[in-house]
Design an enzyme around this catalytic site. Sequence first.
Site, short mmCIF file in Angstrom:
data_model
loop_
_atom_site.label_atom_id
_atom_site.label_comp_id
_atom_site.label_asym_id
_atom_site.label_seq_id
_atom_site.Cartn_x
_atom_site.Cartn_y
_atom_site.Cartn_z
N LYS A 5 -3.58 -58.76 62.91
CA LYS A 5 -4.47 -57.87 63.68
C LYS A 5 -4.93 -58.62 64.93
O LYS A 5 -5.49 -59.72 64.83
CB LYS A 5 -5.70 -57.49 62.86
CG LYS A 5 -5.42 -56.41 61.83
CD LYS A 5 -6.68 -56.08 61.05
CE LYS A 5 -7.67 -55.28 61.87
NZ LYS A 5 -8.94 -55.08 61.11
C1 E4P Z 1 -10.32 -52.12 60.28
O1 E4P Z 1 -9.21 -52.40 60.67
C2 E4P Z 1 -11.53 -52.25 61.11
O2 E4P Z 1 -11.75 -53.58 61.45
C3 E4P Z 1 -12.72 -51.67 60.41
O3 E4P Z 1 -12.35 -50.40 59.91
C4 E4P Z 1 -13.94 -51.58 61.27
O4 E4P Z 1 -14.93 -50.83 60.62
P1 E4P Z 1 -16.48 -50.82 61.06
O5 E4P Z 1 -16.60 -50.14 62.37
O6 E4P Z 1 -17.17 -50.09 59.98
O7 E4P Z 1 -16.87 -52.28 61.16
#
Ligand code: E4P
Length: 220
Positions: free
Chosen positions: A84
């Site tokens: 990521k």
């Molecule tokens: C996943 O890939 C993301 O990092 C995550 O869903 C972010 O979620 P949040 O906005 O609740 O932190």
Amino acid sequence: MKIFLDTADYKKIAELSSTGLIDGVTINPSLLKIEQEPPIKIVREILKVLPDAEINLQVTEQDPKKVYEQAKHIANLADNMIVKIPCDKMYLPIIARLIQEDIPVNATLVFTLNQALELAKLGVNYISVFVGRLYDNNVDGLSVAESIQNMLDTYDFDSELLVASVRNAEHVEGSILFGADAITLPVEVFNALSESPLTRAGLERFKQDWEGGPHAQLLE
Ligand code: E4P
């Protein structure tokens, strides 16, 4: 639609892997902060219970050169690792290089259709649009996600949309309705998917009818 778990809690992941519904996991620095164990131990535990699922681990370095090195390190952990990387402009050349080297990339922190177009042209595996954070900023997150899905389908890009920052079951149903490729869910949202008060009530009625009925056995 692929379903990922949005957590670094490997015990919960192990528990929920038995549902047979988990296609992958997404982990970011904020999720790792919650856990009290070394990230590498967490990743190895997840790989043990989900050896074939897609494990999306976010880089923690900031400098582009270090991001590249860390991305290679993450990818080398196992064949099913996906790196990521935030979709900031400074990382686009790194993302392009990793894709050329056949390293799977999940571009994260995506908030606009224009960002998604750039990422799709680079050929990332996943485009993670943060619907919850868009709603936090008074933008219709599901509409942005739907427009990205339409763009990917219209131009026949290889990248898949990953609906992220999901806060509730309505976000999941909205994503199903426009045909999202994939979604990542916090554990509590995942657990709520199979909940319906009507199922519970129906179960209770079947139980009472069976126990109050004339039969002692079903098949004897
Ligand atoms: C996943 O890939 C993301 O990092 C995550 O869903 C972010 O979620 P949040 O906005 O609740 O932190």
